[in-house]
Scaffold this motif. Structure first.
Motif, mmCIF file in Angstrom:
data_model
loop_
_atom_site.group_PDB
_atom_site.id
_atom_site.type_symbol
_atom_site.label_atom_id
_atom_site.label_comp_id
_atom_site.label_asym_id
_atom_site.label_seq_id
_atom_site.Cartn_x
_atom_site.Cartn_y
_atom_site.Cartn_z
ATOM 1 N N PHE A 68 12.866 -16.716 2.110
ATOM 2 C CA PHE A 68 11.826 -15.334 1.828
ATOM 3 C C PHE A 68 10.748 -15.959 1.745
ATOM 4 O O PHE A 68 10.599 -17.102 1.202
ATOM 5 C CB PHE A 68 12.350 -14.910 0.581
ATOM 6 C CG PHE A 68 12.097 -13.465 0.416
ATOM 7 C CD1 PHE A 68 10.758 -13.326 0.204
ATOM 8 C CD2 PHE A 68 12.997 -12.318 0.483
ATOM 9 C CE1 PHE A 68 10.229 -11.759 0.010
ATOM 10 C CE2 PHE A 68 12.523 -10.901 0.255
ATOM 11 C CZ PHE A 68 11.165 -10.795 0.158
ATOM 12 N N ASN A 69 9.669 -15.328 2.480
ATOM 13 C CA ASN A 69 8.249 -15.896 2.427
ATOM 14 C C ASN A 69 8.388 -17.577 3.184
ATOM 15 O O ASN A 69 7.599 -18.332 2.796
ATOM 16 C CB ASN A 69 7.700 -16.242 1.015
ATOM 17 C CG ASN A 69 7.334 -14.864 0.448
ATOM 18 O OD1 ASN A 69 6.951 -13.811 1.131
ATOM 19 N ND2 ASN A 69 7.509 -14.578 -0.786
ATOM 20 N N GLY A 79 16.936 -16.112 -0.252
ATOM 21 C CA GLY A 79 15.729 -16.035 -1.393
ATOM 22 C C GLY A 79 15.798 -16.857 -2.622
ATOM 23 O O GLY A 79 16.811 -17.515 -2.641
ATOM 24 N N SER A 80 14.780 -16.897 -3.387
ATOM 25 C CA SER A 80 14.839 -17.782 -4.542
ATOM 26 C C SER A 80 15.815 -17.266 -5.435
ATOM 27 O O SER A 80 16.390 -18.063 -6.330
ATOM 28 C CB SER A 80 13.464 -17.560 -5.104
ATOM 29 O OG SER A 80 12.592 -18.348 -4.080
ATOM 30 N N PHE A 81 16.186 -15.999 -5.511
ATOM 31 C CA PHE A 81 17.303 -15.705 -6.408
ATOM 32 C C PHE A 81 18.652 -16.414 -6.095
ATOM 33 O O PHE A 81 19.540 -16.589 -6.964
ATOM 34 C CB PHE A 81 17.714 -14.203 -6.382
ATOM 35 C CG PHE A 81 18.426 -13.648 -7.372
ATOM 36 C CD1 PHE A 81 19.937 -13.516 -7.038
ATOM 37 C CD2 PHE A 81 18.134 -13.297 -8.764
ATOM 38 C CE1 PHE A 81 20.852 -13.021 -7.983
ATOM 39 C CE2 PHE A 81 18.916 -12.867 -9.598
ATOM 40 C CZ PHE A 81 20.211 -12.847 -9.429
ATOM 41 N N GLU A 82 18.906 -16.772 -4.854
ATOM 42 C CA GLU A 82 20.231 -17.467 -4.413
ATOM 43 C C GLU A 82 20.196 -18.909 -4.660
ATOM 44 O O GLU A 82 21.067 -19.780 -4.418
ATOM 45 C CB GLU A 82 20.552 -17.051 -3.054
ATOM 46 C CG GLU A 82 21.093 -15.744 -2.718
ATOM 47 C CD GLU A 82 19.992 -14.707 -2.758
ATOM 48 O OE1 GLU A 82 18.968 -14.884 -2.353
ATOM 49 O OE2 GLU A 82 20.116 -13.556 -3.323
ATOM 50 N N VAL A 135 7.865 -17.108 -4.800
ATOM 51 C CA VAL A 135 8.286 -15.582 -5.160
ATOM 52 C C VAL A 135 6.744 -15.159 -5.342
ATOM 53 O O VAL A 135 5.871 -15.720 -5.993
ATOM 54 C CB VAL A 135 8.981 -15.635 -6.706
ATOM 55 C CG1 VAL A 135 8.975 -14.257 -7.132
ATOM 56 C CG2 VAL A 135 10.246 -16.583 -6.624
ATOM 57 N N ILE A 136 6.429 -14.041 -4.553
ATOM 58 C CA ILE A 136 5.179 -13.546 -4.684
ATOM 59 C C ILE A 136 5.310 -11.802 -5.135
ATOM 60 O O ILE A 136 5.993 -11.183 -4.507
ATOM 61 C CB ILE A 136 4.428 -13.483 -3.220
ATOM 62 C CG1 ILE A 136 4.606 -14.930 -2.831
ATOM 63 C CG2 ILE A 136 3.011 -12.707 -3.120
ATOM 64 C CD1 ILE A 136 3.913 -15.044 -1.337
ATOM 65 N N VAL A 178 13.238 -11.684 -10.206
ATOM 66 C CA VAL A 178 13.378 -12.999 -9.313
ATOM 67 C C VAL A 178 12.813 -14.231 -9.905
ATOM 68 O O VAL A 178 13.473 -15.455 -9.906
ATOM 69 C CB VAL A 178 12.872 -12.667 -8.122
ATOM 70 C CG1 VAL A 178 13.084 -13.842 -7.025
ATOM 71 C CG2 VAL A 178 13.471 -11.459 -7.312
HETATM 72 N N1 LIG Z 1 10.677 -10.908 -3.403
HETATM 73 C C1 LIG Z 1 10.945 -12.164 -3.069
HETATM 74 C C2 LIG Z 1 12.367 -12.549 -3.119
HETATM 75 N N2 LIG Z 1 13.227 -11.573 -3.122
HETATM 76 C C3 LIG Z 1 14.710 -11.479 -2.847
HETATM 77 C C4 LIG Z 1 15.524 -12.265 -3.630
HETATM 78 O O1 LIG Z 1 15.223 -13.750 -3.947
HETATM 79 C C5 LIG Z 1 17.240 -12.107 -3.360
HETATM 80 O O2 LIG Z 1 17.180 -12.876 -2.150
HETATM 81 C C6 LIG Z 1 17.477 -10.686 -3.470
HETATM 82 O O3 LIG Z 1 17.114 -9.877 -4.501
HETATM 83 C C7 LIG Z 1 19.068 -10.543 -3.016
HETATM 84 O O4 LIG Z 1 19.648 -11.049 -3.907
HETATM 85 N N3 LIG Z 1 12.779 -13.761 -2.844
HETATM 86 C C8 LIG Z 1 11.955 -14.923 -2.811
HETATM 87 O O5 LIG Z 1 12.108 -16.037 -2.729
HETATM 88 N N4 LIG Z 1 10.389 -14.387 -2.981
HETATM 89 C C9 LIG Z 1 10.038 -13.401 -3.186
HETATM 90 O O6 LIG Z 1 8.768 -12.959 -3.187
#
Ligand SMILES: Nc1c(NC[C@H](O)[C@H](O)[C@H](O)CO)[nH]c(=O)[nH]c1=O
Ligand SMILES: CC(=O)[C@@H](O)COP(=O)(O)O
Length: 228
Positions: A97-98, A128-131, A154-155, A165
């Motif tokens: 992500f980004n 994404g950063s959540f993972e 994360v933006i 997140v």
């Molecule tokens: N908005 C951003 C995300 N969103 C995605 C989450 O990280 C995750 O993949 C999703 O919620 C599914 O579990 N991720 C980033 O790394 N940066 C962002 O700005």
């Protein structure tokens, strides 16, 4: 090892008759904590039978009513070395992500690893950063790595999703390190806008991926060379 020495100390009147004096063991010359057991009733001047245990050196013997710094305790400073990277193995967990940002953070990190002669690196991509944190935890528990570098960007958008997140990524990476016992380094940008992020991914504010890689090297060395 316990050895017994005797000395006269003037100590504040003891109710219990027990206490500690930090002093020098006459036999081995090392400064130690001395366990005191009073063997007389006088509240002011007590002769003590000291039992000495080999405990970390301490300081300051109070004798004859005067406190004096008998000797400086030996203090060891343990620091990871960024020049001792031979044999150290690293994993990098990077969020897609980004990617315009995270790719540059990763390049900065790999450049640092190369400059410090790190030769064993696995790069794992996640959506994404959540993972990031669940993968960091799994890699930490594998026992294959000396440190795990976590990279993301994360933006902030229009909603509060950013907070969820960003906070989850930070606490998740922390937990991965604590639970696995392997240093997990937080190289995830949390920015209000894309300009902030790009400035920290090789722009005028430097490359936080490169900085985080140096932290990973130092922590890997600290754990491998000093904390085993
Ligand atoms: N908005 C951003 C995300 N969103 C995605 C989450 O990280 C995750 O993949 C999703 O919620 C599914 O579990 N991720 C980033 O790394 N940066 C962002 O700005
Ligand atoms: C950090 C995010 O999840 C964020 O970029 C998503 O944007 P939005 O809050 O506008 O949905």
């Amino acid at each position: 090892m316990a050895s017994f020495v005797s000395t006269d100390c003037v100590l504040p009147s003891h109710q219990s008759g027990f206490g500690f004096v930090h002093g020098q063991d006459r036999f081995c010359g090392r400064s130690n904590i001395l366990h005191l057991q009073s063997d007389c009733k006088s509240p002011r001047s007590l002769s003590f039978l000291l039992s000495v245990q080999d405990i970390k050196p301490h300081v300051a013997v109070r004798s004859k009513g005067r406190s004096s710094l008998s000797r400086t305790a030996a203090v060891r400073h343990l620091t990871g070395s960024v020049t001792r990277t031979h044999g150290l193995r690293f994993a990098v967990v990077v969020a897609r992500f980004n990617e315009i940002v995270t790719k540059q953070l990763l390049e900065g990190a790999l450049g640092t690893f190369k400059n410090y002669l790190v030769q064993d690196i696995d790069v794992v991509w996640v959506p994404g950063s959540f993972e990031i944190s669940v993968v960091a935890a799994r890699l930490g528990k594998s026992g294959k790595y000396h440190a795990i570098l976590c990279i993301g960007a994360v933006i902030r958008g229009d909603t509060t999703h950013y907070d969820a997140v960003a906070n989850s990524a930070a606490s998740g990476v922390l937990s991965a390190g604590l639970n696995s016992g392997v240093p997990c380094i937080f190289g995830v940008l949390t920015c209000d806008d894309m300009d902030q992020a790009l400035n920290r991914a090789g722009g005028k504010s430097g490359n936080k991926g490169a900085e985080a890689a140096l932290t990973a090297i130092e922590m890997a060395s600290l754990f491998e060379h000093h904390l085993k």
